[in-house]
Enzyme design. Structure first.
Site, mmCIF file in Angstrom:
data_model
loop_
_atom_site.group_PDB
_atom_site.id
_atom_site.type_symbol
_atom_site.label_atom_id
_atom_site.label_comp_id
_atom_site.label_asym_id
_atom_site.label_seq_id
_atom_site.Cartn_x
_atom_site.Cartn_y
_atom_site.Cartn_z
ATOM 1 N N ARG A 15 63.910 105.889 53.181
ATOM 2 C CA ARG A 15 62.823 105.878 54.179
ATOM 3 C C ARG A 15 62.882 104.585 54.992
ATOM 4 O O ARG A 15 63.719 103.709 54.734
ATOM 5 C CB ARG A 15 61.465 106.029 53.496
ATOM 6 C CG ARG A 15 61.027 104.815 52.725
ATOM 7 C CD ARG A 15 59.637 104.993 52.113
ATOM 8 N NE ARG A 15 59.101 103.699 51.741
ATOM 9 C CZ ARG A 15 58.096 103.509 50.894
ATOM 10 N NH1 ARG A 15 57.522 104.551 50.331
ATOM 11 N NH2 ARG A 15 57.663 102.301 50.627
ATOM 12 N N TYR A 155 57.923 86.970 47.986
ATOM 13 C CA TYR A 155 58.703 87.732 48.982
ATOM 14 C C TYR A 155 59.455 86.771 49.913
ATOM 15 O O TYR A 155 60.665 86.932 50.139
ATOM 16 C CB TYR A 155 57.757 88.626 49.790
ATOM 17 C CG TYR A 155 58.454 89.462 50.839
ATOM 18 C CD1 TYR A 155 59.080 90.668 50.501
ATOM 19 C CD2 TYR A 155 58.507 89.048 52.165
ATOM 20 C CE1 TYR A 155 59.721 91.433 51.471
ATOM 21 C CE2 TYR A 155 59.147 89.804 53.133
ATOM 22 C CZ TYR A 155 59.752 91.005 52.776
ATOM 23 O OH TYR A 155 60.395 91.754 53.729
HETATM 24 N N1 LIG Z 1 58.999 96.547 57.576
HETATM 25 C C1 LIG Z 1 59.073 95.271 57.910
HETATM 26 O O1 LIG Z 1 58.279 94.772 58.723
HETATM 27 C C2 LIG Z 1 60.137 94.388 57.333
HETATM 28 C C3 LIG Z 1 60.228 93.075 57.809
HETATM 29 C C4 LIG Z 1 61.202 92.240 57.289
HETATM 30 C C5 LIG Z 1 62.075 92.693 56.333
HETATM 31 N N2 LIG Z 1 61.958 93.970 55.866
HETATM 32 C C6 LIG Z 1 62.894 94.377 54.834
HETATM 33 O O2 LIG Z 1 63.562 95.555 55.227
HETATM 34 C C7 LIG Z 1 63.895 96.344 54.087
HETATM 35 C C8 LIG Z 1 63.352 97.754 54.243
HETATM 36 O O3 LIG Z 1 61.954 97.677 54.438
HETATM 37 P P1 LIG Z 1 61.048 98.924 54.863
HETATM 38 O O4 LIG Z 1 59.985 98.379 55.713
HETATM 39 O O5 LIG Z 1 61.892 100.038 55.317
HETATM 40 O O6 LIG Z 1 60.390 99.243 53.420
HETATM 41 P P2 LIG Z 1 59.973 100.636 52.756
HETATM 42 O O7 LIG Z 1 59.067 100.261 51.636
HETATM 43 O O8 LIG Z 1 59.483 101.587 53.779
HETATM 44 O O9 LIG Z 1 61.364 101.186 52.173
HETATM 45 C C9 LIG Z 1 62.034 100.509 51.118
HETATM 46 C C10 LIG Z 1 62.961 101.485 50.415
HETATM 47 O O10 LIG Z 1 63.580 100.770 49.334
HETATM 48 C C11 LIG Z 1 63.518 101.586 48.158
HETATM 49 N N3 LIG Z 1 63.515 100.759 46.956
HETATM 50 C C12 LIG Z 1 62.486 100.017 46.455
HETATM 51 N N4 LIG Z 1 62.852 99.441 45.302
HETATM 52 C C13 LIG Z 1 64.128 99.825 45.065
HETATM 53 C C14 LIG Z 1 65.051 99.568 44.008
HETATM 54 N N5 LIG Z 1 64.718 98.808 42.959
HETATM 55 N N6 LIG Z 1 66.281 100.119 44.080
HETATM 56 C C15 LIG Z 1 66.617 100.893 45.139
HETATM 57 N N7 LIG Z 1 65.786 101.207 46.142
HETATM 58 C C16 LIG Z 1 64.552 100.661 46.106
HETATM 59 C C17 LIG Z 1 62.224 102.382 48.315
HETATM 60 O O11 LIG Z 1 62.229 103.543 47.499
HETATM 61 C C18 LIG Z 1 62.224 102.684 49.808
HETATM 62 O O12 LIG Z 1 62.898 103.872 50.098
HETATM 63 C C19 LIG Z 1 63.325 95.579 52.893
HETATM 64 O O13 LIG Z 1 64.325 94.765 52.328
HETATM 65 C C20 LIG Z 1 62.249 94.731 53.506
HETATM 66 O O14 LIG Z 1 61.955 93.596 52.738
HETATM 67 C C21 LIG Z 1 61.022 94.823 56.350
#
Ligand SMILES: NC(=O)c1ccc[n+]([C@@H]2O[C@H](COP(=O)([O-])OP(=O)(O)OC[C@H]3O[C@@H](n4cnc5c(N)ncnc54)[C@H](O)[C@@H]3O)[C@@H](O)[C@H]2O)c1
Length: 248
Positions: A15, A155
């Site tokens: 996702r 984080y």
């Molecule tokens: N959304 C933001 O604003 C943002 C900003 C900076 C960085 N990020 C980073 O981008 C990445 C994706 O974020 P997102 O917003 O799509 O988050 P999200 O929560 O929508 O998706 C994260 C996905 O990682 C999977 N996941 C969680 N734990 C896991 C594990 N132990 N092993 C395998 N899969 C696992 C979840 O099932 C999920 O599908 C992350 O690393 C997040 O820290 C996001």
């Protein structure tokens, strides 16, 4: 079709940013191993990849388990003996103050975000080395540069670790034609940020130069750039995708 015949692994591909990255890779012709701890979501994204016309495999992997990560890379490399592209996207967020943070809260965020990135990178090296070309893209965060405003210190520290790991690994793997870069997103509209306090998000957006949240496609395009030949002379770079939130 800039990535025809390439094999890509995307962690947390079920996702959010991971899903958009999987679809962007598929549109460029890469086959995609969609890995996620939630296998149902990985399967759905694998179906979407196939609808685009690329090959896909859905695999359940918890990136905190070295055993599961090794099995993931073995499965990805089974047909061709190669993994050309790894996107270390899986991550979790924790919101709160250090005073409220338990030892478990600290450990879990470090395990998924930082140890997971290390384990997947280590496991992929033998399937990239010796081929003369490879791409690793890690998911950092603006919080890893500035300290978190909306997110917990655990984080932010985990993402600062991802930034330093990216630079260290870039130096190690450069002699093998493997580049290692990261993107550092700011505030992107996904399930992760939808759980943030609404007022805090609104006030962050007010001071954001580009004045809007990013989309997962904004991030996927930056990841695709770092994977492309256009970025062939770029390694150890932390690419901001943050609407001007942090400029360094
Ligand atoms: N959304 C933001 O604003 C943002 C900003 C900076 C960085 N990020 C980073 O981008 C990445 C994706 O974020 P997102 O917003 O799509 O988050 P999200 O929560 O929508 O998706 C994260 C996905 O990682 C999977 N996941 C969680 N734990 C896991 C594990 N132990 N092993 C395998 N899969 C696992 C979840 O099932 C999920 O599908 C992350 O690393 C997040 O820290 C996001």
């Amino acid at each position: 079709m800039r990535l025809k015949d390439k094999v890509a692994v995307v962690t947390g591909g079920g996702r959010g940013l991971g899903r958009s990255i999987c679809l962007a890779l598929a549109r460029e012709g890469s086959s995609v191993v969609v890995s996620d701890i939630d296998v149902q979501s990985a399967k759905k994204v694998a179906c979407e990849v196939k609808e685009i016309g690329s090959e896909a495999l859905a695999i359940r992997t918890d990136v905190t388990s070295g055993k599961e990560v090794d099995a993931l890379m073995e499965a990805a490399a089974e047909d061709s003996g190669r993994v050309d592209i790894l996107v270390n996207n899986a991550g979790i967020c924790w919101v709160g103050k250090v005073e409220e943070m338990s030892e478990q809260d600290w450990d879990r965020v470090m395990a998924v975000n930082l140890k997971g990135t290390f384990l997947c990178s280590k496991a992929v090296i033998k399937f990239m080395k010796g081929k003369g070309w490879g791409r690793i893209v890690n998911m950092a965060s603006a919080a890893g540069k500035t300290g978190g405003l909306l997110v917990g210190a655990n984080y932010s520290v985990s993402k600062a670790g991802v930034i330093c790991f990216t630079k260290s690994l870039a130096k190690e793997l450069a002699p093998y034609g493997i580049t290692v870069n990261a993107v550092a997103p700011g505030l992107i509209d996904t399930d992760m940020t939808r759980s943030f306090p609404k007022g805090a998000v609104a006030s962050t957006l007010k001071s954001l130069p580009l004045g809007r949240m990013g989309s997962s496609e904004d991030v996927a395009r930056a990841v695709l750039f770092l994977i492309s030949e256009d970025a062939g002379y770029i390694t150890g770079e932390i690419l901001d995708v943050n609407g001007g939130m942090v400029m360094d």
